[in-house]
Design a protein around this motif. Structure first.
Motif, mmCIF file in Angstrom:
data_model
loop_
_atom_site.group_PDB
_atom_site.id
_atom_site.type_symbol
_atom_site.label_atom_id
_atom_site.label_comp_id
_atom_site.label_asym_id
_atom_site.label_seq_id
_atom_site.Cartn_x
_atom_site.Cartn_y
_atom_site.Cartn_z
ATOM 1 N N ARG A 210 19.843 -12.423 3.314
ATOM 2 C CA ARG A 210 19.079 -11.876 2.142
ATOM 3 C C ARG A 210 18.525 -10.527 2.553
ATOM 4 O O ARG A 210 18.455 -9.479 1.914
ATOM 5 N N GLY A 211 17.890 -10.562 3.880
ATOM 6 C CA GLY A 211 17.006 -9.233 4.521
ATOM 7 C C GLY A 211 17.917 -8.250 4.494
ATOM 8 O O GLY A 211 17.587 -7.088 4.212
ATOM 9 N N GLU A 212 19.311 -8.506 5.071
ATOM 10 C CA GLU A 212 20.191 -7.421 5.224
ATOM 11 C C GLU A 212 20.461 -6.743 4.065
ATOM 12 O O GLU A 212 20.660 -5.564 3.947
ATOM 13 N N VAL A 213 20.840 -7.457 2.724
ATOM 14 C CA VAL A 213 21.113 -7.152 1.853
ATOM 15 C C VAL A 213 19.944 -6.437 0.883
ATOM 16 O O VAL A 213 20.247 -5.425 0.280
ATOM 17 N N ALA A 214 18.613 -6.898 1.280
ATOM 18 C CA ALA A 214 17.387 -6.052 0.800
ATOM 19 C C ALA A 214 17.558 -4.825 1.292
ATOM 20 O O ALA A 214 16.986 -3.798 0.632
ATOM 21 N N GLY A 339 28.525 -2.049 5.202
ATOM 22 C CA GLY A 339 27.607 -3.026 4.148
ATOM 23 C C GLY A 339 28.262 -2.989 2.708
ATOM 24 O O GLY A 339 28.259 -4.175 2.245
ATOM 25 N N SER A 340 28.582 -1.868 2.328
ATOM 26 C CA SER A 340 28.723 -1.830 0.847
ATOM 27 C C SER A 340 29.913 -2.548 0.583
ATOM 28 O O SER A 340 30.378 -3.060 -0.505
ATOM 29 N N ALA A 341 31.078 -2.237 1.430
ATOM 30 C CA ALA A 341 32.384 -3.147 1.309
ATOM 31 C C ALA A 341 32.033 -4.619 1.338
ATOM 32 O O ALA A 341 32.443 -5.518 0.294
ATOM 33 N N GLY A 342 31.081 -5.270 2.041
ATOM 34 C CA GLY A 342 30.707 -6.669 1.973
ATOM 35 C C GLY A 342 30.144 -6.898 0.747
ATOM 36 O O GLY A 342 30.592 -8.025 0.312
ATOM 37 N N LEU A 343 29.045 -6.090 0.210
ATOM 38 C CA LEU A 343 28.605 -6.377 -0.983
ATOM 39 C C LEU A 343 29.514 -6.498 -2.197
ATOM 40 O O LEU A 343 29.526 -7.664 -2.827
ATOM 41 N N GLU A 344 30.518 -5.642 -1.977
ATOM 42 C CA GLU A 344 31.467 -5.580 -3.365
ATOM 43 C C GLU A 344 32.153 -7.029 -3.171
ATOM 44 O O GLU A 344 32.595 -7.459 -4.219
ATOM 45 N N ILE A 345 32.604 -7.270 -2.029
ATOM 46 C CA ILE A 345 33.482 -8.343 -1.765
ATOM 47 C C ILE A 345 32.852 -9.658 -2.413
ATOM 48 O O ILE A 345 33.373 -10.420 -3.176
ATOM 49 N N ILE A 346 31.567 -9.881 -1.834
ATOM 50 C CA ILE A 346 30.997 -10.858 -2.120
ATOM 51 C C ILE A 346 30.496 -11.168 -3.840
ATOM 52 O O ILE A 346 30.791 -12.050 -4.490
ATOM 53 N N ARG A 347 30.021 -9.892 -4.589
ATOM 54 C CA ARG A 347 29.680 -10.033 -5.734
ATOM 55 C C ARG A 347 31.067 -10.258 -6.584
ATOM 56 O O ARG A 347 30.738 -10.931 -7.653
ATOM 57 N N ARG A 380 30.349 -10.937 7.167
ATOM 58 C CA ARG A 380 30.371 -10.058 8.454
ATOM 59 C C ARG A 380 29.994 -8.640 8.477
ATOM 60 O O ARG A 380 29.491 -8.124 9.136
ATOM 61 N N PHE A 381 30.602 -8.049 7.376
ATOM 62 C CA PHE A 381 30.645 -6.589 7.161
ATOM 63 C C PHE A 381 28.818 -6.314 7.227
ATOM 64 O O PHE A 381 28.555 -5.218 7.580
ATOM 65 N N ILE A 382 28.368 -7.217 6.071
ATOM 66 C CA ILE A 382 26.899 -6.742 6.049
ATOM 67 C C ILE A 382 25.907 -6.906 6.981
ATOM 68 O O ILE A 382 25.324 -6.174 7.563
ATOM 69 N N LYS A 383 26.188 -8.040 7.680
ATOM 70 C CA LYS A 383 25.308 -8.326 8.865
ATOM 71 C C LYS A 383 25.714 -7.512 10.198
ATOM 72 O O LYS A 383 24.574 -7.260 11.087
ATOM 73 N N ASN A 384 26.946 -7.045 10.400
ATOM 74 C CA ASN A 384 27.235 -6.275 11.684
ATOM 75 C C ASN A 384 27.644 -4.687 10.981
ATOM 76 O O ASN A 384 28.300 -4.169 11.903
ATOM 77 N N ARG A 385 27.032 -4.288 10.094
ATOM 78 C CA ARG A 385 27.591 -2.962 9.789
ATOM 79 C C ARG A 385 27.091 -1.841 10.789
ATOM 80 O O ARG A 385 27.684 -0.771 10.694
ATOM 81 N N ASN A 386 25.943 -2.131 11.204
ATOM 82 C CA ASN A 386 25.403 -1.259 12.516
ATOM 83 C C ASN A 386 26.242 -1.075 13.509
ATOM 84 O O ASN A 386 26.103 -0.444 14.442
ATOM 85 N N LEU A 387 27.300 -2.011 13.713
ATOM 86 C CA LEU A 387 27.960 -2.045 15.010
ATOM 87 C C LEU A 387 29.377 -1.302 15.035
ATOM 88 O O LEU A 387 29.870 -0.753 16.051
ATOM 89 N N ILE A 388 29.537 -0.443 13.829
ATOM 90 C CA ILE A 388 30.647 0.294 13.652
ATOM 91 C C ILE A 388 30.350 1.705 14.360
ATOM 92 O O ILE A 388 29.608 2.465 14.231
ATOM 93 N N LYS A 389 31.229 1.797 15.223
ATOM 94 C CA LYS A 389 31.217 3.103 16.121
ATOM 95 C C LYS A 389 32.246 4.199 15.662
ATOM 96 O O LYS A 389 32.921 4.017 15.058
ATOM 97 N N LYS A 390 31.676 5.366 16.185
ATOM 98 C CA LYS A 390 32.706 6.527 15.786
ATOM 99 C C LYS A 390 34.203 6.261 16.121
ATOM 100 O O LYS A 390 34.495 5.828 17.215
ATOM 101 N N GLU A 391 35.137 6.318 15.136
ATOM 102 C CA GLU A 391 36.265 6.368 15.274
ATOM 103 C C GLU A 391 36.923 4.890 15.559
ATOM 104 O O GLU A 391 38.050 4.850 16.071
ATOM 105 N N MET A 392 36.057 3.787 15.308
ATOM 106 C CA MET A 392 36.537 2.534 15.729
ATOM 107 C C MET A 392 36.222 1.658 14.528
ATOM 108 O O MET A 392 34.971 0.961 14.594
ATOM 109 N N ALA A 393 37.144 1.399 13.575
ATOM 110 C CA ALA A 393 36.856 0.270 12.597
ATOM 111 C C ALA A 393 36.988 -0.871 13.051
ATOM 112 O O ALA A 393 38.007 -1.752 12.526
ATOM 113 N N ILE A 394 35.985 -1.602 14.053
ATOM 114 C CA ILE A 394 36.574 -2.687 14.660
ATOM 115 C C ILE A 394 36.531 -3.761 13.805
ATOM 116 O O ILE A 394 37.329 -4.728 13.912
#
Length: 408
Positions: A210-214, A339-347, A380-394
């Protein structure tokens, strides 16, 4: 013409007469009209000239929500017409042409794109469009970056922010995307009984989530970054082997560009997970799944490459041409996208605005599996969104789809 001096909801006959009255077709033309929309807030008609074969589409905004009678602001129609004109100037190959906008009747007359098919429906049939990642990534870069104040005159940008304030439709997103799936405060979520406990545990009771979504909600409401489409799901994309068209930007406003990117990516996961569980085993399934997994990564990575190239071409402010700033800026866009991908999936799984990739599943056991896997991916996308690095959609890679290690 006095008939059109006050808004009224049009019928098929009205739509046909409208095209004659405003000289879209000659008055003597042999015309045929049909209603082609089934939406909740607009009327959509196609009018065809049976003599020449030419056709146009008319989209009229209604004053009321059809399902509930809730009043709606007609200003959204003007916003949509203006956005389509701007998008056409920036990415002409990817939006329908606008022939006329009527501010009183709230009618947009536009190109008929019936030779293109709804992407959501096409993917649900397992169809492959090899050019789609290249096309949609170009559309995103070409319509988002030039509308920021990295490029626009600062005064022009502020005027546009004011012009495209879209209070009513933003409020819908703020409720349905950023709030209700996690607190169900209005009891509008629609969850199958078999997943009630799962949703309660993984969504309603997870205060870290909830904090991440906020944080994402705050960003959506306060980051007037770019002129975004605002509802760029796979039902707003029409496609064939020769190209793609993006429609329905009525939710558009100045917001975080990652919201559009994430909506595209998130919606592709509905097709991916649906086909994973429901497509008949065999070569066709293997090819489709492999292509769609690659397409998701390609969209992300092509966006990065094209963004960097266009940034270097059109950003001139010496403060913004700094490489450290450019990297920081892009990293934030990518994080917002994930993060937005995760939000769209869940909603779309738990909210009341669902997608056919879920609602058409008759086998309840498979629907439970599909919904749970999608929810876990979204988390996973919401919580780990900041781990995405340049040119690596891990976190878009196949090997990570089943990894729950970060969701406990």
């Amino acid at each position: 013409m006095t008939k059109y001096q006050e808004h009224f909801p049009m019928t098929v006959e009205d739509a046909v007469n409208y095209t004659k009255d405003f000289n879209i077709f000659p008055r003597e033309s042999n015309l045929k009209g049909e209603e082609i929309g089934d939406g909740n807030i607009n009327y959509i008609f196609r009018v065809r000239n049976l003599d020449s074969g030419a056709s146009v589409v008319l989209k009229q905004a209604d004053k009321f929500l059809r399902s509930s009678g809730r009043p709606l602001d007609l200003g959204r129609s003007k916003i949509e017409a203006e956005i389509l004109k701007i998008e056409e100037s920036l990415a002409p190959a990817f939006v329908p042409k606008i022939y006329k906008y009527d501010e009183i009747m709230c009618v947009i007359v536009m190109e008929d794109i019936s030779q293109y098919k709804n992407l959501r429906r096409e993917l649900l049939q397992g169809k492959i469009f090899k050019n789609f990642p290249d096309e949609i990534s170009s559309f995103l870069v070409d319509t988002l970056l030039p509308t920021t104040d990295l490029v626009l005159d600062r005064g022009t940008k502020k005027d546009r922010v004011k012009e495209f304030i879209n209070k009513e439709l933003c409020d819908i997103s703020e409720c349905l995307v950023f709030t209700e799936p996690y607190v169900n405060d209005k009891n509008r979520n629609v969850v199958i009984p078999e997943n009630l406990d799962f949703v309660k545990k993984y969504l309603y009771e997870d205060m870290d989530l909830r904090g991440e979504v906020a944080e994402l909600k705050n960003n959506f409401m306060n980051n007037a970054q770019a002129l975004i489409h605002g509802d760029l799901h796979s039902g707003s994309i029409f496609i064939n082997e020769n190209g793609m068209k993006v429609i329905d930007p009525e939710f558009s406003f100045y917001g975080p560009m990652g919201y559009d990117i994430g909506n595209v990516i998130g919606n592709l996961f509905f097709s991916l997970i649906n086909r994973k569980y429901l497509m008949e085993p065999g070569e066709k399934k293997e090819k489709f799944i492999s292509w769609l997994e690659s397409a998701i990564e390609d969209i992300f990575n092509m966006f990065i490459s094209k963004f960097n190239k266009k940034y270097d071409e059109i950003v001139k402010d010496p403060m913004y041409t700094n490489e450290k700033f450019k990297k920081w800026y892009l990293d934030r866009v990518l994080s917002d996208s994930v993060g937005s991908a995760g939000l769209e999936i869940i909603r779309r799984v738990v909210g009341d605005s669902k997608v056919m990739e879920i609602t058409t599943i008759d086998d309840i056991e498979k629907r439970v599996q599909v919904e749970r896997e999608l929810i876990k991916i979204g988390i996973r996308f919401i919580k780990n969104r900041n781990l995405i690095k340049k040119e690596m959609a891990i976190y878009f890679s196949k090997k990570n789809q089943g990894d729950d290690s970060n969701e406990k």
